[in-house]
Write a protein that holds these residues in place. Structure first.
Motif, mmCIF file in Angstrom:
data_model
loop_
_atom_site.group_PDB
_atom_site.id
_atom_site.type_symbol
_atom_site.label_atom_id
_atom_site.label_comp_id
_atom_site.label_asym_id
_atom_site.label_seq_id
_atom_site.Cartn_x
_atom_site.Cartn_y
_atom_site.Cartn_z
ATOM 1 N N CYS A 75 0.900 -1.425 -0.211
ATOM 2 C CA CYS A 75 0.075 -0.196 -0.515
ATOM 3 C C CYS A 75 1.098 0.957 -0.005
ATOM 4 O O CYS A 75 1.644 1.616 0.522
ATOM 5 C CB CYS A 75 -0.842 0.030 1.041
ATOM 6 N N SER A 76 0.141 1.993 -1.168
ATOM 7 C CA SER A 76 1.075 3.565 -0.611
ATOM 8 C C SER A 76 0.024 4.464 -0.552
ATOM 9 O O SER A 76 -0.931 4.130 -2.366
ATOM 10 C CB SER A 76 2.117 4.115 -2.219
ATOM 11 N N CYS A 77 0.432 5.178 -0.068
ATOM 12 C CA CYS A 77 -1.279 6.298 0.758
ATOM 13 C C CYS A 77 -1.125 6.930 -0.577
ATOM 14 O O CYS A 77 -1.607 7.090 -1.069
ATOM 15 C CB CYS A 77 -1.015 6.732 1.349
ATOM 16 N N GLU A 78 0.548 7.918 -1.326
ATOM 17 C CA GLU A 78 0.193 8.327 -2.059
ATOM 18 C C GLU A 78 -0.951 7.822 -3.434
ATOM 19 O O GLU A 78 -1.891 8.834 -4.341
ATOM 20 C CB GLU A 78 1.692 8.972 -2.550
ATOM 21 N N CYS A 87 -3.150 6.118 -3.386
ATOM 22 C CA CYS A 87 -4.601 4.968 -3.274
ATOM 23 C C CYS A 87 -5.509 6.189 -3.638
ATOM 24 O O CYS A 87 -5.845 7.067 -3.575
ATOM 25 C CB CYS A 87 -4.634 4.818 -1.530
ATOM 26 N N LYS A 103 -7.469 8.142 -1.275
ATOM 27 C CA LYS A 103 -7.162 9.036 -0.789
ATOM 28 C C LYS A 103 -7.979 10.493 -0.997
ATOM 29 O O LYS A 103 -8.068 11.029 0.055
ATOM 30 C CB LYS A 103 -5.607 9.785 -1.070
ATOM 31 N N CYS A 107 -0.329 7.811 6.905
ATOM 32 C CA CYS A 107 0.061 6.966 5.844
ATOM 33 C C CYS A 107 1.293 5.752 6.902
ATOM 34 O O CYS A 107 1.252 5.121 7.174
ATOM 35 C CB CYS A 107 0.916 7.868 5.258
ATOM 36 N N LYS A 167 -0.890 3.898 9.609
ATOM 37 C CA LYS A 167 -2.058 3.424 8.880
ATOM 38 C C LYS A 167 -1.664 1.209 9.057
ATOM 39 O O LYS A 167 -0.275 1.003 8.668
ATOM 40 C CB LYS A 167 -2.240 2.961 7.652
ATOM 41 N N GLU A 173 -2.747 -1.491 6.559
ATOM 42 C CA GLU A 173 -3.425 -2.617 5.590
ATOM 43 C C GLU A 173 -3.585 -3.970 6.690
ATOM 44 O O GLU A 173 -2.422 -4.386 7.029
ATOM 45 C CB GLU A 173 -2.827 -2.485 4.250
ATOM 46 N N LYS A 232 -10.457 -0.773 0.618
ATOM 47 C CA LYS A 232 -9.435 -0.555 -0.116
ATOM 48 C C LYS A 232 -10.213 -1.367 -1.815
ATOM 49 O O LYS A 232 -10.497 -0.966 -2.335
ATOM 50 C CB LYS A 232 -8.384 -1.108 -0.188
ATOM 51 N N CYS A 248 -7.707 -0.297 5.373
ATOM 52 C CA CYS A 248 -6.957 0.328 5.952
ATOM 53 C C CYS A 248 -7.131 0.266 7.354
ATOM 54 O O CYS A 248 -8.518 1.181 7.377
ATOM 55 C CB CYS A 248 -5.922 0.963 4.949
#
Lengths: 240, 240
Positions: free
Chosen positions: A17-20, A22, A25, A41, A44, A46, A69, A120
């Motif tokens: 998971c990469s919040c950027e 997502c 977001k 982030c 968090k 996952e 997600k 998440c």
DNA sequence: ATTATACGCTGTTAATTATCATAACGCGCT
DNA sequence: AGCGCGTTATGATAATTAACAGCGTATAAT
């Protein structure tokens, strides 16, 4: 499967998971700036649940803010007689933790994965603190909760207006049009769960599905459903 | 009565309402400081509705933030077939404008006074602006909306579990225990409205009330109800 | 006074749904 | 394979609820 989710848990969920990037977001965090976001982030986690696994349990204290997600879940509640009622189904964009996260100390409903589901998880206090310091974020959350709730209420009202056949048709169209966007799909729930959702008995759900099959409105292969006469099904849903 | 509310409207509602003393101030505005509050107070309009008057209409644009000071209202929705469904009843502390004020442009439900009702009306944009600048206020609103919604959902689920008699008993106990806190009360709604609330026919509501009367569980004088055997009524509500 | 109208009430019949019973089927387990 | 168990399936019957029809009463409008 339990092992898998534990593994990811131990990794702090950073693996996949990469919040950027997502998708979600923008839904929840469009008014959260970069430094705050990186803060969120960092904490968090996952977590993955296999079909059938319980995500939250009615009565347990709410400690986390959860958002989906991926996947599909059911919200349910157990009555004093031990019988379950299904309140709604939710897919990622519909689901905002539990509706009562900001007004109750304990979960009022259970959430169970009915398909493999990825969520998440954020510490609820952290989210609350952010909301208390960032009003636009709080407003975004409010709008999300409001929407999710409205959807549930409207759906429940629509079902309440209908009779057995209309309710079954409604459920089939719900999965076909709204969840899977396909005339052929695998029912993610049992006949009993359909019954718990529409407030009828399991036998009548089974019977009605059989009737729809005999009337050539649907084809049934166990849990696989194919809607062959959608117009008629829509008609039954609208007027039955 | 329409004239009365118009008069008050023209007076900007200042006649009877002082925000400083308002019981509800702490509920919604505990995190709003004095200067903000006076700002809010200046623009607020107090309005009275007589029993039967419509407060908001389904489909109309939402321009105002409304909260109840006094009275009793019903939330309802008209189906495509023209038949109404009553979603819930609300008294002052339960009611936070409409649930969808922060997520929808138009009212999804109608609100009608079923007893003489006083509301305070604020311009929605002003409230939104305040919420955007005051996160604690936004959080308070969120908690209120959440609570109100949860109450509606839980009540609907409780009713759904029961059969005709249990539903009628539920409604009687709802008014007796929750609204009027008295074993004797005047029903604020017609038999038809009870039917619209519990999802049964008017005839069956009337018949069931008569049966309760014959069984000496209640006494009926038109809309006046006296519950004479509360234990039995509670039992019917719990297990019927 | 009369009409209209909404509401409350009851009886009858038809439709709908629940309950009970039974059986086939699939699936994991040994 | 055989067993146990839950799910799906179907039938018969009972219970519940809806729909229809009729009637009286109160209230308001003309």
């Amino acid at each position: 499967m339990q092992n898998l989710s534990k593994t990811i848990n131990n990794n702090m969920g950073k693996t996949n998971c990469s919040c950027e990037k997502c998708q979600l977001k923008s839904l929840f965090f469009s008014h959260v700036d970069a430094s705050e976001m990186s803060n969120i982030c960092d904490i968090k986690v996952e977590k993955q649940y296999s079909k059938g696994e319980i995500i939250t349990t009615e009565g347990e204290p709410i400690r986390e803010f959860i958002y989906m997600k991926e996947g599909l879940v059911k919200l349910s509640k157990t009555g004093t007689d031990g019988k379950d009622q299904i309140i709604s189904f939710s897919k990622p964009f519909d689901f905002v933790s539990l509706l009562s996260v900001f007004s109750s100390k304990t979960y009022k409903y259970s959430v169970t994965a009915i398909e493999d589901t990825t969520v998440c998880i954020l510490d609820l206090d952290v989210v609350k603190n952010h909301a208390q310091e960032n009003a636009l974020f709080a407003m975004d959350l409010m709008a999300r909760i409001s929407e999710a709730t409205d959807k549930i209420l409207l759906d429940n009202l629509a079902i309440k207006r209908k009779h057995l056949k209309g309710r079954i048709a409604h459920v089939l169209l719900y999965f076909s049009d709204y969840i899977y966007k396909n005339d052929e799909f695998e029912l993610p729930i049992s006949r009993r769960e359909i019954a718990e959702y529409i407030g009828m008995t399991t036998e009548n759900v089974i019977r009605t599905l059989s009737e729809f099959r005999k009337d050539k409105i649907i084809k049934i292969f166990g849990k696989d459903i194919l809607i062959s006469d959608k117009k008629r099904l829509q008609n039954i849903s609208d007027f039955g």
